[in-house]
Design a protein around this motif. Structure first.
Motif, short mmCIF file in Angstrom:
data_model
loop_
_atom_site.label_atom_id
_atom_site.label_comp_id
_atom_site.label_asym_id
_atom_site.label_seq_id
_atom_site.Cartn_x
_atom_site.Cartn_y
_atom_site.Cartn_z
N GLU A 1 1.98 -1.94 -10.09
CA GLU A 1 2.22 -0.75 -9.26
C GLU A 1 1.25 -0.61 -8.09
O GLU A 1 1.41 0.28 -7.25
N TYR B 1 2.08 -2.94 -2.60
CA TYR B 1 2.87 -2.30 -1.55
C TYR B 1 3.32 -3.39 -0.57
O TYR B 1 2.59 -4.36 -0.34
N VAL C 1 -2.44 0.36 8.55
CA VAL C 1 -1.85 1.13 7.45
C VAL C 1 -2.11 0.35 6.15
O VAL C 1 -2.51 0.92 5.13
N PRO D 1 11.51 0.96 -3.88
CA PRO D 1 11.56 1.69 -2.61
C PRO D 1 10.34 2.57 -2.36
O PRO D 1 9.94 2.76 -1.23
N LYS D 2 9.73 3.06 -3.43
CA LYS D 2 8.59 3.96 -3.29
C LYS D 2 7.36 3.23 -2.75
O LYS D 2 6.45 3.83 -2.19
N PHE E 1 7.63 0.48 -0.72
CA PHE E 1 7.99 -0.27 0.48
C PHE E 1 7.78 0.65 1.68
O PHE E 1 8.18 1.81 1.66
N ILE E 2 7.13 0.14 2.72
CA ILE E 2 6.87 0.98 3.90
C ILE E 2 7.42 0.31 5.16
O ILE E 2 6.98 -0.77 5.54
N GLN E 3 8.37 0.99 5.77
CA GLN E 3 8.90 0.55 7.05
C GLN E 3 8.00 1.13 8.14
O GLN E 3 7.84 2.34 8.23
N VAL E 4 7.42 0.27 8.96
CA VAL E 4 6.46 0.74 9.96
C VAL E 4 7.10 0.79 11.36
O VAL E 4 6.53 1.39 12.28
N GLY F 1 -5.61 0.85 5.06
CA GLY F 1 -5.78 2.14 4.38
C GLY F 1 -5.32 2.09 2.94
O GLY F 1 -5.95 2.65 2.04
N LEU F 2 -4.21 1.39 2.72
CA LEU F 2 -3.72 1.23 1.34
C LEU F 2 -4.74 0.48 0.49
O LEU F 2 -5.04 0.86 -0.65
N SER G 1 -4.57 4.82 12.04
CA SER G 1 -3.64 4.00 11.25
C SER G 1 -4.15 3.81 9.82
O SER G 1 -3.37 3.82 8.87
N ILE G 2 -5.45 3.63 9.70
CA ILE G 2 -6.03 3.47 8.35
C ILE G 2 -5.80 4.76 7.56
O ILE G 2 -5.39 4.73 6.39
N LEU H 1 -7.86 0.37 0.93
CA LEU H 1 -9.05 1.20 0.75
C LEU H 1 -8.99 2.03 -0.53
O LEU H 1 -10.00 2.33 -1.15
N ILE H 2 -7.78 2.41 -0.94
CA ILE H 2 -7.67 3.22 -2.17
C ILE H 2 -7.06 2.39 -3.31
O ILE H 2 -6.40 2.92 -4.20
N GLY H 3 -7.31 1.08 -3.26
CA GLY H 3 -7.02 0.25 -4.42
C GLY H 3 -5.64 -0.37 -4.51
O GLY H 3 -5.30 -0.99 -5.51
N LYS H 4 -4.84 -0.21 -3.44
CA LYS H 4 -3.52 -0.85 -3.46
C LYS H 4 -3.65 -2.30 -2.99
O LYS H 4 -4.66 -2.69 -2.41
#
Lengths: 282, 312
Positions: B22, B25, B61, B45-46, B48-51, B64-65, A122-123, B67-70
């Motif tokens: 930007e 998320y 998830v 929309p770019k 936004f994440i529907q899981v 993870g976002l 998931s990550i 982890l890369i600075g989001k």
């Protein structure tokens, strides 16, 4: 690194694993040895990273969802230069920075703390979806133990990656067919595994997980799939490289005692003293 | 206090504002409109994440976002955020100290007719026990806006508890909001009423009624549950020598327990708790439920009378 260099490095990694586990007195031997060959290819050939700047924002991301294989994970990080090799002798000790299961605050190169199974894919999905949407070239690799595929969350992540066509995501399953309580197919059957992943809209590649050329080729193929995530099912042998450990599930979470470590290291072409000195002096 | 608005609206509107960054998320699990993140989705929309219905996956998830600075805000009902994804919150988010914002909507009894499975009354206790995470419970619409911005600006794991039903508005756009610093809403020295979330408005009604009896109550809005404002608790114990805590949460491990812990370590004073008494909720209208489970101003007033009798 070419195939020959990678084979040499894999041997060094296996020596590190046995030596650090002996000094720790506990830890996960079997899975570390089964992961060694593809872990070596990932660290020394595939991954775009910078050991001198572990948090470099444009790096590829490598996650070990099977957190317990810290011996192979730490050995690769040390050989790549993330921290001194002598630190491996402090594995699992309060005085060191190498926790039994990985902690990202303690150890350079560990992306996320882990140890509770089933969480890594998931990550990886989170990294991959943002990278894809922002058209970043970053690739994400997630190593999965086969036993942890019994966790439901893995399949939530598999569904997500398939749905969003995360072709920048590559999972590697350490298919050694062993888990703590025995053979995976007896404990809780995973087969038919290829079809499971395919039905979740993944590209599946099955390889001999100890053949460096096959491992290389699988990673190259994965890069050329443009509408699906890829899973490499690496058929491996638990305890690979040490005859009396191979295919014995009892080696999942046990460290070798002195005589066992001596015997294992002899098979790997060194001795406990020699390899302890190698680590201590680097 | 006649106007009412849900805190989730304040959250959803503020997400659109901070979405200009930007790095932001927003994720949800098949609850886009009920947790008000459709506003963000329409604008960005770019990002936004529907899981889908997969809270465990959603949590990681988001990790993870981060982890890369989001800066991910993952949003579902508090019941699913704090319980379904607890292992992920504990090991991946908190242990790794990732910059993940967890939004527990539809919390407490006042989610109403959906009943006990959806009425999360344990999340304060659960989240409070985890290292590295901070928790805010806004008392109204305006505070929800400020809290949303605060958890965006503050790095690290955060839990924001929101409600579904319209709540009385007790602050305004200019009311100060300092993270970790409780707001004293009324002055009084006979008793301190320490409340959070929707219970702040009930506490203000109680304080007003008590003043008719000559009892002056210091109503404190403890919007930040972690780290808790120790200073305001110690000061209240010193000045008032009696405390009532009020929360839309189980009696075990929530605001009351946090306040009692601080008092026991510093100035032990009598404390009475207005909370859910170790029971699951029920279906009903939000107002009916507050009545049934004893979370009304009248219950707070009774608790005050009781604690005053126990005063040294």
């Amino acid at each position: 690194m070419n195939v020959e260099d990678l084979q040499k490095m894999a041997l060094i990694i296996r020596r590190n694993i046995i030596t650090m586990l002996f000094h720790a007195g506990s830890g996960h031997t079997g899975g570390s040895l089964s992961c060694t060959d593809f872990a070596t290819v990932l660290m020394f050939r595939e991954l775009i990273h910078n050991p001198k700047n572990p948090k470099w924002i444009d790096r590829d991301i490598l996650l070990y969802s099977n957190g317990h294989v810290t011996p192979v994970n730490y050995s690769c990080l040390a050989e790549a230069g993330y921290f001194p090799k002598k630190d491996l002798l402090q594995f699992r000790k309060l005085s060191g920075h190498l926790q039994g299961h990985p902690s990202c605050h303690d150890t350079p190169g560990i992306e996320v703390s882990s140890g509770s199974l089933g969480q890594g894919l998931s990550i990886g999905c989170g990294v991959a979806i943002a990278s894809k949407r922002e058209q970043h070239r970053r690739r994400t690799y997630v190593v999965l133990g086969d036993g942890e595929l019994q966790e439901g969350m893995i399949w939530e992540a598999a569904m997500f990656a398939g749905h969003y066509q995360l072709n920048n995501l590559c999972a590697i399953v350490d298919r050694n067919r062993k888990q703590i309580d025995g053979d995976t197919e007896e404990v809780m059957a995973l087969e038919p595994l290829v079809e499971k992943w395919q039905s979740f809209r993944w590209h599946v590649i099955t390889i001999d997980g100890h053949n460096i050329s096959e491992i290389n080729n699988a990673f190259q193929t994965a890069k050329n799939v443009n509408d699906k995530p890829t899973v490499i099912i690496a058929k491996t042998v638990m305890g690979k490289g040490v005859s009396f450990m191979e295919n014995d599930y009892k080696w999942h979470g046990v460290a070798p005692k002195r005589d066992q470590a001596e015997k294992a290291l002899a098979e790997l072409g060194t001795s406990l003293d020699e390899w302890t000195n190698y680590l201590a002096s680097h | 206090m006649s106007e009412k608005k849900p805190t989730r609206v304040g959250y959803g509107e503020t997400l659109v504002e901070i979405g200009q960054d930007e790095r932001v998320y927003v994720l949800t699990g098949d609850l886009k409109e009920s947790v008000m993140v459709h506003l963000f989705a329409e604008n960005y929309p770019k990002r936004f994440i529907q899981v889908g219905i997969a809270e465990q996956n959603m949590c990681n998830v988001a990790a993870g976002l981060a982890l890369i600075g989001k800066i991910p805000f993952w949003t579902t009902y508090g019941a699913f955020a704090s319980c379904r994804a607890l292992d992920m919150i504990r090991v991946t988010v908190c242990y790794s100290e990732l910059n993940v914002k967890i939004i527990g909507g539809h919390s407490g009894l006042t989610v109403g007719p959906d009943g006990a499975s959806h009425q999360i009354l344990e999340d304060i206790a659960i989240i409070r026990s985890l290292p590295n995470i901070e928790m805010v419970i806004p008392c109204d619409y305006w505070e929800a806006k400020k809290a949303t911005r605060a958890i965006y600006e503050r790095k690290g794991p955060k839990y924001l508890r929101l409600g579904r039903a319209p709540q009385p508005i007790v602050t305004d756009i200019n009311t100060p909001f300092v993270f970790g610093k409780a707001n004293i809403l009324t002055n009084g020295n006979d008793v301190a009423i320490i409340a959070c979330g929707q219970m702040v408005s009930e506490s203000l009604i109680a304080a007003n009624n008590l003043s008719q009896l000559g009892i002056t109550a210091r109503v404190i809005n403890m919007h930040t549950l972690k780290p808790i404002d120790r200073d305001v608790i110690i000061e209240s114990a010193k000045d008032c020598k009696a405390i009532v805590t009020v929360e839309e949460h189980q009696i075990n491990g929530g605001l009351g327990s946090a306040v009692a812990q601080v008092c026991a370590e510093t100035i032990p004073v009598p404390i009475e708790y207005v909370a859910i008494m170790d029971k699951f909720g029920k279906s009903g209208d939000p107002d009916e439920l507050l009545e049934y489970f004893g979370l009304r101003a009248s219950n707070i007033e009774k608790a005050v009378q009781k604690v005053l009798q126990r005063k040294f």
